[in-house]
Design a protein around this motif. Structure first.
Motif, PDB file in Angstrom:
ATOM      1  N   PRO A 367      67.389  24.529  42.508  1.00 58.32           N
ATOM      2  CA  PRO A 367      66.996  25.801  41.874  1.00 58.32           C
ATOM      3  C   PRO A 367      65.505  26.055  42.020  1.00 58.32           C
ATOM      4  O   PRO A 367      64.735  25.141  42.327  1.00 58.32           O
ATOM      5  N   ARG A 368      65.088  27.274  41.767  1.00 55.86           N
ATOM      6  CA  ARG A 368      63.665  27.638  41.899  1.00 55.86           C
ATOM      7  C   ARG A 368      62.793  26.923  40.872  1.00 55.86           C
ATOM      8  O   ARG A 368      61.592  26.786  41.060  1.00 55.86           O
ATOM      9  N   TRP A 369      63.423  26.469  39.767  1.00 54.99           N
ATOM     10  CA  TRP A 369      62.634  25.850  38.699  1.00 54.99           C
ATOM     11  C   TRP A 369      62.459  24.332  38.867  1.00 54.99           C
ATOM     12  O   TRP A 369      61.915  23.660  37.991  1.00 54.99           O
ATOM     13  N   ASN A 438      50.225  25.037  44.930  1.00 51.99           N
ATOM     14  CA  ASN A 438      49.626  26.284  44.420  1.00 51.99           C
ATOM     15  C   ASN A 438      49.902  26.427  42.917  1.00 51.99           C
ATOM     16  O   ASN A 438      50.538  27.382  42.477  1.00 51.99           O
ATOM     17  N   PRO A 439      49.431  25.454  42.114  1.00 51.87           N
ATOM     18  CA  PRO A 439      49.705  25.525  40.675  1.00 51.87           C
ATOM     19  C   PRO A 439      48.909  26.635  40.008  1.00 51.87           C
ATOM     20  O   PRO A 439      47.830  27.020  40.477  1.00 51.87           O
ATOM     21  N   LYS A 571      53.841  27.398  38.775  1.00 55.16           N
ATOM     22  CA  LYS A 571      53.280  27.583  40.110  1.00 55.16           C
ATOM     23  C   LYS A 571      53.365  29.057  40.495  1.00 55.16           C
ATOM     24  O   LYS A 571      54.174  29.820  39.950  1.00 55.16           O
ATOM     25  N   TRP A 572      52.520  29.446  41.411  1.00 54.52           N
ATOM     26  CA  TRP A 572      52.559  30.816  41.902  1.00 54.52           C
ATOM     27  C   TRP A 572      53.707  30.964  42.886  1.00 54.52           C
ATOM     28  O   TRP A 572      53.886  30.139  43.775  1.00 54.52           O
ATOM     29  N   ASP A 573      54.492  32.006  42.702  1.00 53.46           N
ATOM     30  CA  ASP A 573      55.621  32.284  43.595  1.00 53.46           C
ATOM     31  C   ASP A 573      55.665  33.782  43.832  1.00 53.46           C
ATOM     32  O   ASP A 573      54.964  34.559  43.159  1.00 53.46           O
ATOM     33  N   THR A 574      56.489  34.204  44.776  1.00 59.94           N
ATOM     34  CA  THR A 574      56.610  35.623  45.104  1.00 59.94           C
ATOM     35  C   THR A 574      58.067  36.036  45.040  1.00 59.94           C
ATOM     36  O   THR A 574      58.936  35.333  45.576  1.00 59.94           O
ATOM     37  N   ILE A 581      54.522  36.024  40.809  1.00 59.97           N
ATOM     38  CA  ILE A 581      54.994  35.583  39.482  1.00 59.97           C
ATOM     39  C   ILE A 581      54.614  34.127  39.242  1.00 59.97           C
ATOM     40  O   ILE A 581      54.314  33.380  40.164  1.00 59.97           O
ATOM     41  N   MET A 582      54.647  33.750  37.954  1.00 63.27           N
ATOM     42  CA  MET A 582      54.461  32.356  37.571  1.00 63.27           C
ATOM     43  C   MET A 582      55.840  31.724  37.417  1.00 63.27           C
ATOM     44  O   MET A 582      56.602  32.100  36.521  1.00 63.27           O
ATOM     45  N   GLN A 583      56.160  30.797  38.294  1.00 63.52           N
ATOM     46  CA  GLN A 583      57.484  30.171  38.300  1.00 63.52           C
ATOM     47  C   GLN A 583      57.419  28.806  37.605  1.00 63.52           C
ATOM     48  O   GLN A 583      56.675  27.922  38.030  1.00 63.52           O
TER      49      GLN A 583
END
Length: 627
Positions: A367-369, A438-439, A571-574, A581-583
């Motif tokens: 998962p993304r998390w 990329n935290p 972390k930074w995500d798109t 967004i902040m993931q």
């Protein structure tokens, strides 16, 4: 042997027999080994010599056999190349009980101390550079040479672990054999075997060398660098540091393991699952007797409906620090007794299991998390394939190696070296997770932009139906140095667990202070939105963890309750539409977490926990129900 000698040998075998058997050292050598260890006899020089092998320019060399031989060499391109040969004019007989030899260790260390030792131990860098064929002629250690040794050492490193002592003392020890031992080359058909042996009387580790067959003068001494690995693909992977190879004939997808995998974990944990029971019903005014060995509970629980007892047999609630095993017996004999653990909760709290069950939410990539995670014991080829694909695409390849089941960042290492990761598999069971390059950072006025992580305490009331609460206060931990993707062994730059490191500053910010500071630094990201995404990840995690029956999921045992601490970063995500967004990234789930800070700053912490879990009275507690 004389009478005294017999006693010495018996004492030696009593201390070292188990280790010798585990290493398959033939018993015929034990008496001689005992004598050589007692007398510190290093007699390998009477039997062996180190020979430098001239590199042959393949364009000038027309002999195809020689070219093939060059391609087989374990360290192609490494100047200079050495090998060890038998020089004794009588050769060496495997049946001779004296044909066992001690190899000294040139450098013994723990990974986190390697750089400092190379910089500060007189002569160490010079010796290691010579041993590894690295150009270093200066008197004063320089960072460039140190960096080269830190990269090359993974071709020379060996490891062992102490079986007793504190968690810190059990962290794997790495060592590099002396020039003689380090010159012994690899062969798939080795002529010798080696094994580390920790000699108790002197508290020193040596490597033991013995022949696997008779050898004549001039025969080469070789050992199998992938000793014990029989699977051809795994051998190919394990030998990569010495025999570069593209491991591309495998799929890097990692589906969830089979049902048998979870059955094996249950058996290994010696956990006995409960029989099916009906939920107990208690009088609404009942006072519960609590048996616990956790000092924080004994000091902090003051709720009038809970009384402590030191008799386990009369307790209504067992609140244990250590893992409970025999749920079957408890469910048969005392089904009404509640406890602070769930059967099979290790699926959450052990890192390889956490990665496995999380794939139910996100497919083979996870998962993304959750950072992309591989089990180095069972998914090494898939990891290498994935690493090499990222390398070819020019993507970031920083990874973090973690033991399955240690806390406090012990034996945890960050690297972008494939050789480093492959060799770490030899020490203790590990997962390798994509390092968050990329935290989301937090600005500390005294330091700059630092990494931070967040700890939430979650309360699992039941599995069927799923009922999950989050404690309303969360805890923050900060790095002490500004973040950058370098100095990967700088603990205070890359890690946030400072409360166990002696002499290290511990930065503390209460969550109520943190939120306005965070929103000031990131005005486009309201904390309520960030926290909603964090809670969404928690819900998904517990849903997949309880989606299948035990042992494939957390067991639905009506008398179980539990608290866990979940550590996470952002972390930074798109998003697909290009929005930044902040993931949330879940790092680990901790069983029976240290609640010292919670009790110190929130005296009602355990009253709230016990009311929510055991009385089903959460309304006046500092908790939020998220499922």
């Amino acid at each position: 042997m004389s009478g005294d000698g017999d006693e010495e040998l018996a004492a030696f075998v009593a201390l070292h027999g188990a280790a010798l058997r585990a290493s398959c050292v033939p018993a015929r050598y034990w008496e001689s080994l005992c004598r050589k260890l007692r007398g510190e006899v290093f007699d390998a020089g009477d039997y062996f010599g180190i020979m430098q092998v001239e590199e042959v320019d393949e364009e000038e060399e027309g002999d195809e056999a020689m070219e093939d031989e060059l391609k087989k060499k374990p360290n192609p391109g490494n100047e200079p190349c050495f090998k060890v040969i038998v020089t004794n004019e009588n050769g060496l007989q495997a049946s001779n009980p004296d044909s066992i030899f001690l190899i000294d260790h040139a450098w013994t260390y723990r990974i986190e101390h390697a750089r400092q030792q190379l910089l500060h131990v007189p002569g160490l860098l010079h010796r290691m550079a010579n041993l590894m064929g690295i150009d270093f002629h200066g008197e004063i250690p320089d960072e460039g040479s140190v960096e080269q040794v830190l990269q090359e050492m993974w071709k020379y490193n060996q490891t062992y672990q102490l079986s007793q002592g504190t968690a810190e003392e059990k962290v794997p020890v790495w060592y590099i054999m002396d020039e003689f031992g380090s010159r012994i080359q690899h062969s798939d058909q080795p002529s010798f075997a080696t094994a580390p042996l920790f000699y108790m009387p002197q508290q020193i580790a040596y490597t033991v060398l013995w022949p696997l067959r008779d050898l004549e003068t001039g025969d080469e001494v070789t050992r199998d660098y992938a000793y014990g690995e029989t699977d051809r693909l795994i051998r190919k992977c394990v030998l990569l540091p010495w025999v570069p190879n593209e491991v591309l004939d495998v799929n890097c997808f990692t589906p969830e393991p089979s049902d048998e995998h979870y059955q094996a974990i249950l058996a290994e944990n010696k956990e006995k699952l409960p029989i099916a029971i009906n939920p107990s019903v208690y009088d609404k005014d009942k006072v519960f007797k609590v048996f616990t060995d956790i000092q924080q509970v004994l000091n902090s629980l003051t709720h009038p409906r809970f009384l402590f007892t030191d008799k386990e047999a009369e307790a209504d609630i067992l609140y244990n620090f250590s893992h409970f095993k025999d749920y079957r017996k408890l469910s048969e004999e005392r089904p009404e007794v509640m406890l602070n653990q769930f059967p099979c909760e290790n699926l959450l709290t052990v890192k390889d299991c956490l990665a496995s069950i999380s794939r139910r939410a996100g497919g083979p990539d996870g998962p993304r998390w959750l950072p992309r995670t591989f089990n180095l014991q069972t998914e090494l080829p898939q990891f290498i394939c994935y690493f090499q694909q990222r390398e070819r695409r020019g993507e970031d390849n920083h990874w973090i190696c973690k033991p399955w089941n240690l806390a406090r960042s012990l034996d945890t290492h960050i690297t972008n070296s494939l050789n480093n990761i492959i060799r770490h598999r030899e020490s203790s069971p590990k997962v390798v997770c994509k390092y968050i390059e990329n935290p989301v950072l937090f600005h500390r006025e005294d330091v700059g932009m630092v990494k931070f992580d967040i700890r939430y305490v979650v309360l699992l009331r039941s599995v069927k139906p799923l009922k999950l609460y989050v404690y309303d206060v969360f805890w923050l931990r900060f790095s002490n140095r500004a973040f950058s993707l370098d100095d990967l062994d700088d603990y205070e730059k890359h890690f946030t667990v400072m409360n166990y490191a002696p002499g290290v500053t511990l930065k503390q910010v209460h969550c109520e202070e943190f939120v306005p500071q965070f929103e000031k630094q990131y005005p486009e990201h309201l904390w309520t939105t960030v926290q909603a995404n964090i809670f969404k990840a928690f819900v998904e995690l517990f849903q997949v963890a309880s989606a299948k029956p035990a042992p494939l999921g957390i067991c639905d045992y009506p008398s179980s309750r539990a608290i866990y601490a979940i550590d996470l970063m952002l972390k930074w995500d798109t998003t697909r539409d290009g929005k930044r967004i902040m993931q949330p990234q879940i790092l680990e789930v901790n069983f029976n977490p240290d609640c010292d800070r919670a009790c110190k700053y929130h005296p009602t912490f355990f009253n709230d926990v016990f009311s929510t879990l055991f009385l089903d009275e959460a309304d006046n507690c500092h908790v939020t129900c998220i499922v």
